[in-house]
Structure formats: structure tokens, C-alpha cells
Enzyme design. Structure first.
Site, mmCIF file in Angstrom:
data_model
loop_
_atom_site.group_PDB
_atom_site.id
_atom_site.type_symbol
_atom_site.label_atom_id
_atom_site.label_comp_id
_atom_site.label_asym_id
_atom_site.label_seq_id
_atom_site.Cartn_x
_atom_site.Cartn_y
_atom_site.Cartn_z
ATOM 1 N N HIS A 1 0.829 -1.221 0.000
ATOM 2 C CA HIS A 1 0.000 0.000 0.000
ATOM 3 C C HIS A 1 0.859 1.265 0.000
ATOM 4 O O HIS A 1 0.329 2.356 0.164
ATOM 5 C CB HIS A 1 -0.967 0.001 1.184
ATOM 6 C CG HIS A 1 -2.046 -1.049 1.081
ATOM 7 N ND1 HIS A 1 -2.834 -1.428 2.144
ATOM 8 C CD2 HIS A 1 -2.456 -1.809 0.020
ATOM 9 C CE1 HIS A 1 -3.693 -2.371 1.744
ATOM 10 N NE2 HIS A 1 -3.470 -2.626 0.466
ATOM 11 N N CYS B 1 6.334 19.683 -6.242
ATOM 12 C CA CYS B 1 7.368 18.843 -6.847
ATOM 13 C C CYS B 1 8.675 19.626 -7.016
ATOM 14 O O CYS B 1 8.663 20.737 -7.539
ATOM 15 C CB CYS B 1 6.874 18.357 -8.206
ATOM 16 S SG CYS B 1 8.092 17.396 -9.117
ATOM 17 N N GLY C 1 -1.957 -9.526 12.538
ATOM 18 C CA GLY C 1 -2.540 -8.220 12.835
ATOM 19 C C GLY C 1 -3.243 -7.528 11.690
ATOM 20 O O GLY C 1 -3.092 -6.323 11.522
HETATM 21 C C1 BV8 Z 1 -7.728 -2.656 -5.877
HETATM 22 C C2 BV8 Z 1 -3.843 3.256 2.364
HETATM 23 C C3 BV8 Z 1 -8.123 -3.053 -8.189
HETATM 24 C C4 BV8 Z 1 -4.157 4.500 3.032
HETATM 25 C C5 BV8 Z 1 -5.288 1.407 2.271
HETATM 26 C C6 BV8 Z 1 -16.112 -4.605 -2.629
HETATM 27 C C7 BV8 Z 1 -15.737 -5.932 -2.477
HETATM 28 C C8 BV8 Z 1 -14.415 -6.334 -2.630
HETATM 29 C C9 BV8 Z 1 -13.430 -5.408 -2.912
HETATM 30 C C10 BV8 Z 1 -13.788 -4.098 -3.055
HETATM 31 C C11 BV8 Z 1 -15.125 -3.699 -2.923
HETATM 32 N N1 BV8 Z 1 -15.172 -2.363 -3.112
HETATM 33 C C12 BV8 Z 1 -13.923 -1.908 -3.349
HETATM 34 C C13 BV8 Z 1 -13.080 -2.961 -3.315
HETATM 35 C C14 BV8 Z 1 -11.638 -2.919 -3.505
HETATM 36 C C15 BV8 Z 1 -10.964 -2.271 -2.337
HETATM 37 C C16 BV8 Z 1 -11.331 -2.980 -1.059
HETATM 38 O O1 BV8 Z 1 -10.817 -4.007 -0.721
HETATM 39 N N2 BV8 Z 1 -12.243 -2.418 -0.286
HETATM 40 C C17 BV8 Z 1 -12.698 -3.076 0.945
HETATM 41 C C18 BV8 Z 1 -12.762 -2.062 2.045
HETATM 42 C C19 BV8 Z 1 -13.980 -3.778 0.663
HETATM 43 N N3 BV8 Z 1 -9.545 -2.401 -2.579
HETATM 44 C C20 BV8 Z 1 -8.891 -1.564 -3.363
HETATM 45 O O2 BV8 Z 1 -9.430 -0.591 -3.859
HETATM 46 C C21 BV8 Z 1 -7.458 -1.892 -3.653
HETATM 47 N N4 BV8 Z 1 -7.170 -1.810 -5.006
HETATM 48 O O3 BV8 Z 1 -8.496 -3.527 -5.536
HETATM 49 O O4 BV8 Z 1 -7.349 -2.449 -7.181
HETATM 50 C C22 BV8 Z 1 -9.341 -2.197 -8.375
HETATM 51 C C23 BV8 Z 1 -9.209 -0.941 -8.926
HETATM 52 C C24 BV8 Z 1 -10.354 -0.157 -9.121
HETATM 53 C C25 BV8 Z 1 -11.620 -0.616 -8.700
HETATM 54 C C26 BV8 Z 1 -11.708 -1.863 -8.101
HETATM 55 C C27 BV8 Z 1 -10.544 -2.650 -7.947
HETATM 56 C C28 BV8 Z 1 -6.545 -0.893 -2.973
HETATM 57 C C29 BV8 Z 1 -6.638 -1.032 -1.509
HETATM 58 C C30 BV8 Z 1 -5.670 -0.058 -0.879
HETATM 59 C C31 BV8 Z 1 -6.238 0.411 0.367
HETATM 60 N N5 BV8 Z 1 -5.279 1.274 1.004
HETATM 61 N N6 BV8 Z 1 -4.741 2.362 2.864
HETATM 62 C C32 BV8 Z 1 -3.177 4.823 4.065
HETATM 63 O O5 BV8 Z 1 -2.739 3.967 4.842
HETATM 64 O O6 BV8 Z 1 -2.881 6.019 4.094
HETATM 65 S S1 BV8 Z 1 -6.198 0.305 3.196
HETATM 66 C C33 BV8 Z 1 -6.070 0.434 4.862
HETATM 67 O O7 BV8 Z 1 -6.593 -0.813 5.308
HETATM 68 C C34 BV8 Z 1 -4.688 0.455 5.407
HETATM 69 O O8 BV8 Z 1 -3.683 0.695 4.500
HETATM 70 C C35 BV8 Z 1 -4.473 -0.933 5.965
HETATM 71 O O9 BV8 Z 1 -3.249 -1.441 5.572
HETATM 72 C C36 BV8 Z 1 -5.544 -1.731 5.313
HETATM 73 C C37 BV8 Z 1 -5.895 -2.984 5.985
HETATM 74 O O10 BV8 Z 1 -6.225 -2.741 7.315
HETATM 75 P P1 BV8 Z 1 -5.467 -3.528 8.462
HETATM 76 O O11 BV8 Z 1 -4.041 -3.349 8.304
HETATM 77 O O12 BV8 Z 1 -5.974 -4.904 8.483
HETATM 78 O O13 BV8 Z 1 -5.925 -2.701 9.744
HETATM 79 P P2 BV8 Z 1 -7.270 -2.782 10.568
HETATM 80 O O14 BV8 Z 1 -7.309 -1.575 11.435
HETATM 81 O O15 BV8 Z 1 -8.427 -3.026 9.707
HETATM 82 O O16 BV8 Z 1 -7.113 -4.084 11.458
HETATM 83 C C38 BV8 Z 1 -6.187 -4.186 12.484
HETATM 84 C C39 BV8 Z 1 -6.181 -5.599 12.974
HETATM 85 O O17 BV8 Z 1 -5.147 -5.777 13.919
HETATM 86 C C40 BV8 Z 1 -7.470 -6.010 13.666
HETATM 87 O O18 BV8 Z 1 -7.873 -7.278 13.179
HETATM 88 C C41 BV8 Z 1 -7.102 -6.111 15.152
HETATM 89 O O19 BV8 Z 1 -7.808 -7.129 15.832
HETATM 90 C C42 BV8 Z 1 -5.643 -6.467 15.061
HETATM 91 N N7 BV8 Z 1 -4.834 -6.045 16.187
HETATM 92 C C43 BV8 Z 1 -4.908 -4.893 16.915
HETATM 93 N N8 BV8 Z 1 -3.920 -4.832 17.810
HETATM 94 C C44 BV8 Z 1 -3.203 -5.970 17.672
HETATM 95 C C45 BV8 Z 1 -3.779 -6.755 16.657
HETATM 96 N N9 BV8 Z 1 -3.298 -7.941 16.296
HETATM 97 C C46 BV8 Z 1 -2.195 -8.381 16.924
HETATM 98 N N10 BV8 Z 1 -1.560 -7.685 17.904
HETATM 99 C C47 BV8 Z 1 -2.039 -6.490 18.310
HETATM 100 N N11 BV8 Z 1 -1.425 -5.790 19.278
HETATM 101 ZN ZN ZN Z 2 6.694 16.887 -10.931
#
Ligand code: BV8
Ligand code: ZN
Length: 264
Positions: free
Chosen positions: A144, A172, A212
């Protein structure tokens, strides 16, 4: 009827062990995963915000991940940036300020040990905080992107920028165009080379270790089933149950910084 035949002594013991493999930080599950990792020649790891939570970085879907009332899905999009680049940059400045004070934890370092030990290793992280490379990880894809990188919306120039806060709006150095974070937003495609490298690792690993992540953002959310279909042992370490918990081979409930170092 005595107690043993009442429960069926063998069946009871077996089922209870299997059941425990699916819950808690039980020693048997940890030992099982530890042995599999020790014997594996190909290991893939997928990490999410949970591994950095132990360094003090808020997760996305946790209560402390909200910035002013906005959800990540509202700000991490090309539409949000087109509408209000300042707002999106203010959000990233808030996160840059937070992340700048954080360091890798025991889980990040344990994965570096694993990288050095395993013949074929690949770490796939959804995190943009850069804590894996800061801890010394080399065989990794930041699928990402990285919060310390910027990209020009005009000429595509990619650079590193560690200014905290970054002056808004940033321009830029080569063409004066508007800079954006070099991060993959919702609706944008992942870098094809990163995706290819990650899919190859997931499809060819003997063990996929998932740490995680809530497992709801695609394409990373599909990696568990891809590895499973290819015959890998899939393991999950998470503080809470996720959509993957029921289908993985080994689920360990606990904090990344406590559990991951124990696996080595
Ligand atoms: C793409 C960057 C092709 C920002 C991020 C409907 C159905 C299926 C898919 C889609 C849909 N609608 C849209 C989509 C596609 C979409 C998607 O998946 N959406 C989801 C929400 C349904 N995906 C995309 O668009 C991707 N591209 O598919 O390209 C395409 C192109 C055009 C049209 C369609 C398809 C691009 C995805 C990029 C997303 N970018 N962020 C930034 O960071 O600034 S996502 C964001 O969520 C973060 O980056 C993060 O990395 C990501 C995942 O989250 P997690 O890391 O899992 O974090 P979260 O908080 O959710 O969970 C934390 C976990 O840790 C929990 O489970 C918790 O219990 C646990 N935890 C907590 N503490 C601890 C722990 N575990 C262990 N120890 C601890 N101490
Ligand atoms: Zn430029």
C-alpha cells in the site's frame, strides 16, 4: 459408567486439542506453528496495522484510528484528494507526526530473524508506516506504499520526504506540480511488480503467517485462501477473531509483540 467412557477418552482429548488450536495463545498452537516455521523452506508473511499497534500506531478500524470523525475509506481515495488535497494532506500530517515518534517492536524484529533463517522468504505488509524496513526487513513489499514517500501528480516523480509537518500543499522539486502521498488509495491499483512478487510468494509458500490484519481489504484479503488452495499451512496471529479465523489451520489469539517472537 466411568468418566472416561462417558466422554470417550481418546476422542475427547483429540477434539479438545483441535479446538484449542483454533483459539487463544495456547502453547500447543504456538509449538505447532513454531515447528512448521522451523521446518519450512518457503515462508510468506502478511502483516497489517495490528503489528504496529504494539509500537503505538493506531489501527485503522480501531477506535483511536479516527481523525476528526473521518474514516480511512473517506480520505484514502483519489476522489477525496481531488476534492480537497489540503484536508487529505492534513490527515497525513497527523499520521506522519504520530509515526515519526514510533519504533519497530519485538514482532518486527522477530520477522527479520525469520527472514534471515528461511531459504525463501517474503514479507508482504499493508502498513505504510515504514516500521518493517526501519527494523531491518529487506525481503518485503509495502503493497500500500510508504508514508515517507511522495509522488508528483504532474510528472510522476517519486521521492522521499520526511518533513513533519510537510508544508501544505507540497510541490514537486522538478516541475512544481502538486505532490501526493505515494500510497495506494481505495479504487487504485497496486504496483504490478509488488503484486506479482507477493502473489508468487503466497502461491509457493509452505507456511503463510498472517499477523494483525482485519483481512477485509482486497487484494490482500484474498491471500489466505490463495495460499490454502496451493496447499500451504495458513496461520493467523491476531488480538481478536477475523473473517479468516475459522478457515486458517492455526489461529493464535494474542498481541503480535508477545506471540511472534515466541514462534522462533
Ligand atoms: C484494488 C492506504 C483493483 C491508506 C489502504 C467490494 C468488495 C471487494 C473489494 C472491493 C469492494 N469495493 C472496493 C473494493 C476494492 C478495495 C477494497 O478491498 N475495499 C474493501 C474495504 C472492501 N480495494 C482496493 O481498492 C485496492 N485496489 O483492488 O485495485 C481495483 C481498482 C479499481 C476498482 C476496483 C478494484 C486498494 C486497496 C488499498 C487500500 N489502502 N490504505 C493509508 O494507509 O494512508 S487500506 C487500509 O486498510 C490500510 O492501508 C491498511 O493497511 C488496510 C488494511 O487494514 P489492516 O491493516 O488490516 O488494519 P485494521 O485496522 O483493519 O485491522 C487491524 C487488525 O489488527 C485487527 O484485526 C485487530 O484485531 C488487530 N490487532 C490490533 N492490535 C493488535 C492486533 N493484532 C495483533 N496484535 C495487536 N497488538
Ligand atoms: Zn513533478
Amino acid at each position: 459408567m466411568d468418566r472416561a467412557s462417558d466422554y470417550g477418552s481418546e476422542g475427547w482429548g483429540f477434539n479438545s486439542l483441535r479446538a484449542r488450536h483454533h483459539h487463544m495463545g495456547h502453547p500447543a498452537a504456538i509449538q505447532d506453528l513454531k515447528a512448521r516455521l522451523a521446518g519450512a523452506r518457503a515462508v510468506a508473511v502478511l502483516t497489517g496495522a495490528g503489528i504496529s499497534a504494539d509500537s503505538g500506531v493506531p489501527t485503522f478500524r480501531g477506535a483511536d484510528g479516527l481523525w476528526r470523525t473521518y474514516r480511512a475509506e473517506d480520505l484514502a481515495t483519489p476522489e477525496a484528494f481531488a476534492r480537497d488535497p489540503r484536508l487529505v494532506w492534513e490527515w497525513y500530517n497527523w499520521r506522519r507526526e504520530l509515526i515519526a515518534t514510533k519504533s519497530p517492536n519485538a514482532a518486527h524484529y522477530a520477522l527479520v530473524d525469520l527472514e534471515r533463517r528461511v531459504e525463501r522468504f517474503w514479507l508482504i505488509t499493508q502498513n505504510v508506516d515504514g516500521l518493517h524496513p526501519a527494523g531491518g526487513a529487506q525481503k518485503l513489499s509495502e503493497i500500500h506504499g510508504n508514508i515517507w514517500k511522495v509522488r508528483c501528480t504532474q510528472c510522476g516523480h517519486v521521492g522521499t520526504n520526511r518533513a513533519v509537518p510537510i508544508p501544505i500543499p507540497p510541490h514537486c522539486p522538478t516541475c512544481n506540480g502538486l505532490l501526493r502521498p505515494h500510497i495506494v488509495w481505495f479504487g487504485e491499483s497496486l504496483d504490478p511488480a509488488d503484486l506479482e512478487r507477493s502473489l508468487a510468494a503466497v502461491r509457493s509458500c509452505e507456511v503463510l503467517l498472517i499477523v494483525g490484519t482485519s483481512g477485509i481489504v482486497y487484494p490482500a484479503a484474498s491471500f489466505a485462501s490463495l495460499a490454502k488452495e496451493a496447499g500451504a499451512c495458513v496461520a493467523e496471529v491476531n488480538l481478536d477473531p477475523t473473517p479468516n479465523t475459522q478457515s486458517v489451520d492455526i489461529a493464535i489469539q494474542g498481541r503480535a509483540k508477545d506471540i511472534v517472537p515466541e514462534l522462533l
